[in-house]
Each structure stands twice: as C-alpha cells, then as structure tokens.
Write a protein that holds these residues in place. Structure first.
Motif, PDB file in Angstrom:
ATOM      1  N   LEU A  93       0.911  -1.279  -0.147  1.00  0.00           N
ATOM      2  CA  LEU A  93       0.064   0.055  -0.203  1.00  0.00           C
ATOM      3  C   LEU A  93       0.868   1.142  -0.067  1.00  0.00           C
ATOM      4  CD1 LEU A  93      -3.022   1.118   0.407  1.00  0.00           C
ATOM      5  CD2 LEU A  93      -2.662   0.950   2.814  1.00  0.00           C
ATOM      6  N   GLY A  94       1.970   1.170   0.677  1.00  0.00           N
ATOM      7  CA  GLY A  94       3.010   2.392   0.564  1.00  0.00           C
ATOM      8  C   GLY A  94       3.398   2.919   1.952  1.00  0.00           C
ATOM      9  N   LEU A  95       2.798   2.071   2.986  1.00  0.00           N
ATOM     10  CA  LEU A  95       2.999   2.546   4.396  1.00  0.00           C
ATOM     11  C   LEU A  95       3.772   1.537   5.065  1.00  0.00           C
ATOM     12  CD1 LEU A  95      -0.676   2.922   5.959  1.00  0.00           C
ATOM     13  CD2 LEU A  95       1.280   4.628   5.647  1.00  0.00           C
ATOM     14  N   THR A  96       5.039   2.276   5.577  1.00  0.00           N
ATOM     15  CA  THR A  96       6.183   1.517   6.283  1.00  0.00           C
ATOM     16  C   THR A  96       6.419   1.704   7.509  1.00  0.00           C
ATOM     17  OG1 THR A  96       7.742   2.881   5.163  1.00  0.00           O
ATOM     18  CG2 THR A  96       7.551   1.003   3.996  1.00  0.00           C
ATOM     19  N   LEU A  97       5.383   2.562   8.085  1.00  0.00           N
ATOM     20  CA  LEU A  97       5.118   3.103   9.469  1.00  0.00           C
ATOM     21  C   LEU A  97       6.641   3.506   9.892  1.00  0.00           C
ATOM     22  CD1 LEU A  97       2.660   0.442  10.956  1.00  0.00           C
ATOM     23  CD2 LEU A  97       2.243   2.658   9.961  1.00  0.00           C
TER      24      LEU A  97
ATOM     25  N   LEU B  88      -2.587  13.753 -10.953  1.00  0.00           N
ATOM     26  CA  LEU B  88      -2.287  14.233  -9.514  1.00  0.00           C
ATOM     27  C   LEU B  88      -2.751  13.368  -8.304  1.00  0.00           C
ATOM     28  CD1 LEU B  88      -0.743  16.503  -8.197  1.00  0.00           C
ATOM     29  CD2 LEU B  88      -2.752  17.995  -8.130  1.00  0.00           C
ATOM     30  N   ALA B  89      -4.055  13.119  -8.672  1.00  0.00           N
ATOM     31  CA  ALA B  89      -4.852  12.104  -7.344  1.00  0.00           C
ATOM     32  C   ALA B  89      -4.215  10.906  -7.402  1.00  0.00           C
ATOM     33  CB  ALA B  89      -6.446  12.004  -7.878  1.00  0.00           C
ATOM     34  N   LEU B  90      -3.528  10.545  -8.454  1.00  0.00           N
ATOM     35  CA  LEU B  90      -2.949   8.941  -8.268  1.00  0.00           C
ATOM     36  C   LEU B  90      -1.445   9.157  -7.809  1.00  0.00           C
ATOM     37  CD1 LEU B  90      -4.416   7.645 -11.484  1.00  0.00           C
ATOM     38  CD2 LEU B  90      -4.663   6.458  -9.439  1.00  0.00           C
ATOM     39  N   THR B  91      -0.855  10.108  -7.711  1.00  0.00           N
ATOM     40  CA  THR B  91       0.445  10.349  -7.152  1.00  0.00           C
ATOM     41  C   THR B  91       0.531   9.996  -5.419  1.00  0.00           C
ATOM     42  OG1 THR B  91       0.636  12.125  -8.760  1.00  0.00           O
ATOM     43  CG2 THR B  91       2.312  11.888  -6.994  1.00  0.00           C
ATOM     44  N   ASP B  92       1.452   9.019  -5.444  1.00  0.00           N
ATOM     45  CA  ASP B  92       1.707   8.736  -3.645  1.00  0.00           C
ATOM     46  C   ASP B  92       1.781  10.048  -3.100  1.00  0.00           C
ATOM     47  OD1 ASP B  92       1.388   6.172  -3.687  1.00  0.00           O
ATOM     48  OD2 ASP B  92       3.579   5.683  -3.802  1.00  0.00           O
ATOM     49  N   GLY B  93       1.181  10.088  -1.813  1.00  0.00           N
ATOM     50  CA  GLY B  93       1.434  11.271  -1.019  1.00  0.00           C
ATOM     51  C   GLY B  93       0.306  12.506  -1.250  1.00  0.00           C
ATOM     52  N   THR B  95      -2.741  14.594  -1.560  1.00  0.00           N
ATOM     53  CA  THR B  95      -4.037  14.460  -0.943  1.00  0.00           C
ATOM     54  C   THR B  95      -4.671  15.891  -0.995  1.00  0.00           C
ATOM     55  OG1 THR B  95      -5.555  13.885   1.118  1.00  0.00           O
ATOM     56  CG2 THR B  95      -3.319  14.804   1.337  1.00  0.00           C
ATOM     57  N   SER B  96      -6.189  15.877  -1.319  1.00  0.00           N
ATOM     58  CA  SER B  96      -6.847  17.169  -1.291  1.00  0.00           C
ATOM     59  C   SER B  96      -7.528  17.230   0.235  1.00  0.00           C
ATOM     60  CB  SER B  96      -7.824  17.276  -2.246  1.00  0.00           C
ATOM     61  OG  SER B  96      -8.660  16.010  -2.058  1.00  0.00           O
ATOM     62  N   GLY B  97      -7.442  16.184   0.818  1.00  0.00           N
ATOM     63  CA  GLY B  97      -8.035  16.184   2.283  1.00  0.00           C
ATOM     64  C   GLY B  97      -7.094  15.958   3.361  1.00  0.00           C
ATOM     65  N   SER B  98      -7.542  15.304   4.375  1.00  0.00           N
ATOM     66  CA  SER B  98      -6.763  15.129   5.485  1.00  0.00           C
ATOM     67  C   SER B  98      -5.834  13.842   5.547  1.00  0.00           C
ATOM     68  CB  SER B  98      -7.204  15.208   6.690  1.00  0.00           C
ATOM     69  OG  SER B  98      -8.494  14.422   6.869  1.00  0.00           O
ATOM     70  N   GLY B  99      -5.947  13.058   4.562  1.00  0.00           N
ATOM     71  CA  GLY B  99      -5.319  11.625   4.620  1.00  0.00           C
ATOM     72  C   GLY B  99      -4.016  11.669   4.123  1.00  0.00           C
ATOM     73  N   MET B 100      -3.328  10.485   3.909  1.00  0.00           N
ATOM     74  CA  MET B 100      -1.845  10.381   3.800  1.00  0.00           C
ATOM     75  C   MET B 100      -1.941  10.463   2.211  1.00  0.00           C
ATOM     76  SD  MET B 100      -0.883   7.717   6.437  1.00  0.00           S
ATOM     77  CE  MET B 100       0.756   8.070   6.753  1.00  0.00           C
ATOM     78  N   GLY B 101      -2.819  10.247   1.542  1.00  0.00           N
ATOM     79  CA  GLY B 101      -2.574  10.430   0.055  1.00  0.00           C
ATOM     80  C   GLY B 101      -2.072   9.149  -0.646  1.00  0.00           C
ATOM     81  N   LEU B 102      -2.684   8.151   0.055  1.00  0.00           N
ATOM     82  CA  LEU B 102      -2.258   6.710  -0.413  1.00  0.00           C
ATOM     83  C   LEU B 102      -3.440   5.930  -1.028  1.00  0.00           C
ATOM     84  CD1 LEU B 102       0.450   5.471   2.039  1.00  0.00           C
ATOM     85  CD2 LEU B 102       0.964   6.142  -0.066  1.00  0.00           C
ATOM     86  N   LEU B 104      -5.842   6.246  -3.475  1.00  0.00           N
ATOM     87  CA  LEU B 104      -6.162   5.668  -4.810  1.00  0.00           C
ATOM     88  C   LEU B 104      -4.632   4.840  -5.364  1.00  0.00           C
ATOM     89  CD1 LEU B 104      -7.554   8.579  -6.928  1.00  0.00           C
ATOM     90  CD2 LEU B 104      -8.673   6.289  -6.531  1.00  0.00           C
ATOM     91  N   SER B 105      -3.645   5.434  -5.147  1.00  0.00           N
ATOM     92  CA  SER B 105      -2.442   4.677  -5.601  1.00  0.00           C
ATOM     93  C   SER B 105      -2.092   3.640  -5.032  1.00  0.00           C
ATOM     94  CB  SER B 105      -1.148   5.684  -5.409  1.00  0.00           C
ATOM     95  OG  SER B 105      -1.063   6.280  -4.103  1.00  0.00           O
ATOM     96  N   GLY B 106      -2.371   3.486  -3.647  1.00  0.00           N
ATOM     97  CA  GLY B 106      -2.164   2.314  -2.955  1.00  0.00           C
ATOM     98  C   GLY B 106      -3.145   1.190  -3.251  1.00  0.00           C
TER      99      GLY B 106
END
Lengths: 131, 132
Positions: A93-97, B88-93, B95-102, B104-106
């Motif tokens: 997923l991309g999370l390595t904590l 842009l939305a599919l880029t790791d990291g 986010t337009s909100g408060s998440g981690m931006g992972l 969609l890409s994840g």
C-alpha cells in the motif's frame, strides 16, 4: 459512543484492539490514549493488533500519530502482533510506518518497552548487567 | 457462484459492512489470505474515498470467471464533485483532504486491474479486480 478500553499496569498502558475499527473509533483511541499518557505519566504503551484483519492508510496514520504523540509526551509506543498478511499489504500500500516500534508478540513487546523505559541512570549498578 | 450485489456507501458503518462482504466473497472464491487482505484493504481505501470525497455512493461486487480462473471485481461509484487532475490524484502522497494520499495509488498497487473514470461535477467511478 463505543470506546476501546485502555488498561493501566504500573508504568504501562495496554490496549488490545479486538474489533473491526471504524474511523471514528480509531480517532477516539488516539485522543483517549494521549489523554491517559498525560494523566498517568505512563512511560510505555503497548498496542496489540493481532485481531486486526486489515490496516488501511487511515488506521496506519492513527498508529503513526499515536507513536509520535506518545514520544512527545515522554512515552514509548510498541505495536505488537501484526498478522503477516497485514504486513505484506501495508508495505504494498505504501505504508512502512517509519518511526513506529513493533514487536512480534506481547511478550517481546513488553521486553522492548522495559528496555526503553528502564534505562539505568549512570552509576546505578543494579540493572547495568543487562546493557 | 453468488450474483453481483450493490451496497450503499454513505457512512462509516457501510464501509465496514462492505469490507466484511468483500472478505467473505473473496474467501468463497478461494483467494489466498494475502490476496483477500489486499482486496479488503483496497476496498477500505476506495470506499472511504466514496464516502468522504464523493459524498456517498455505492459499491458493486461482481464475481468473475475466466475459464478456471476466478476473481472479484469491485466498482465504486459516486455522483460527487469528481477529480479534476487524475494524474495528480494517483500520485503517492498527494491528498486534497486530511489523509495520507495513499488511497488511490495504494489501491491500484493492491489489485490486478484498476480503472478510474471521473467527470468534474458528475462523479467518479473506480473499478478494481483481483484474480485468483
């Protein structure tokens, strides 16, 4: 509202997550835990996630937050019992904590916390053998 | 084989219900524990997007069959604001909100197939599939 119980044992706080957490429950745990650390002066926090069948980016962020906030409050947090399938998924997923301390099970987690918390002061011979 | 089903996604309880349903149906068709975990995690990310950013919507769970291969397809649909810049939305990291931006890409990395169609002002449709 539903809450995840936090048990106190001496200098430590123990949390076992036994339910499928929705986002608000995870946020509540973050708030409750930081409040308890501040109130009790606990030095170590052990969170058992062996019952968690998934950790998504939201739960991952809460785990990172708890770890970071506890550090600022002079406590260490150790996450224990992550299922192998969850670990595989998290990394993909991309999370390595980063910065989050983990241990395989509760016993190893407590041993790690004790080492982190009971650092002997200089000149204190009692515990030095261990180090 | 069970039929397709469409579940509502309007709040956090719906996300949990959708996760459980995907888990049980994934196990039913014989996905490994790791693959079930990946698919359920992708479901969780995409369902949250539907609820939080899409203003609610639905997920459709479809069984797939290609000869002896079996799989599961999940279609997330909302009539929300849509995504202006998909790259842009599919880029790791990002986010337009408060998440981690992972999210969609994840989710894309966790599934075998991934497709996203979004029209600004009309909504977003994300389709993922996991094959045995």
């Amino acid at each position: 509202m539903e809450r995840i119980p936090i048990l106190r044992m001496g200098d430590y706080l123990l949390v076992t997550i036994q339910v499928d957490m929705h986002d608000r429950l995870a946020m509540a745990l973050q708030d409750d835990l930081t409040a308890r650390i501040a109130k009790t002066g606990a030095q170590g926090v052990l969170i058992d996630i062996s019952s968690l069948e998934i950790v998504d980016s939201f739960i991952g962020r809460i785990i990172s937050n708890i770890s970071g906030m506890s550090r600022i409050l002079d406590a260490h947090t150790v996450i224990v019992g992550m299922q192998p399938a969850v670990a595989i998924t998290l990394v993909e997923l991309g999370l390595t904590l980063p910065g989050v301390l983990t241990a395989l099970d509760v016993e190893k987690g407590m041993a790690l916390l004790r080492r982190l918390v009971d650092v002997p002061e200089e000149g204190d011979d009692e515990d030095n053998a261990e180090f | 084989m069970r039929n397709s089903e469409t579940l509502p996604l309007t709040n956090e309880s719906d996300i949990i219900f959708a996760r459980r349903e995907v888990r049980s149906r994934g196990s039913e068709i014989g996905l490994s524990l790791v693959d079930v975990t990946k698919l359920v995690t992708a479901c969780s990310e995409l369902a949250r997007n539907t609820v939080v950013y899409g203003g609610g919507g639905t997920v459709t769970i479809e069984p797939l069959s290609n000869g002896v291969r079996k799989g599961l397809r999940l279609i997330f649909e909302d009539q929300g604001p849509g995504i202006a810049d998909l790259n842009l939305a599919l880029t790791d990291g990002y986010t337009s909100g408060s998440g981690m931006g992972l999210g969609l890409s994840g989710a894309r990395r966790l599934c075998n197939e991934f497709e996203i169609v979004s029209v600004v002002g009309q909504g977003t449709k994300v389709t993922v599939a996991k094959w045995k």
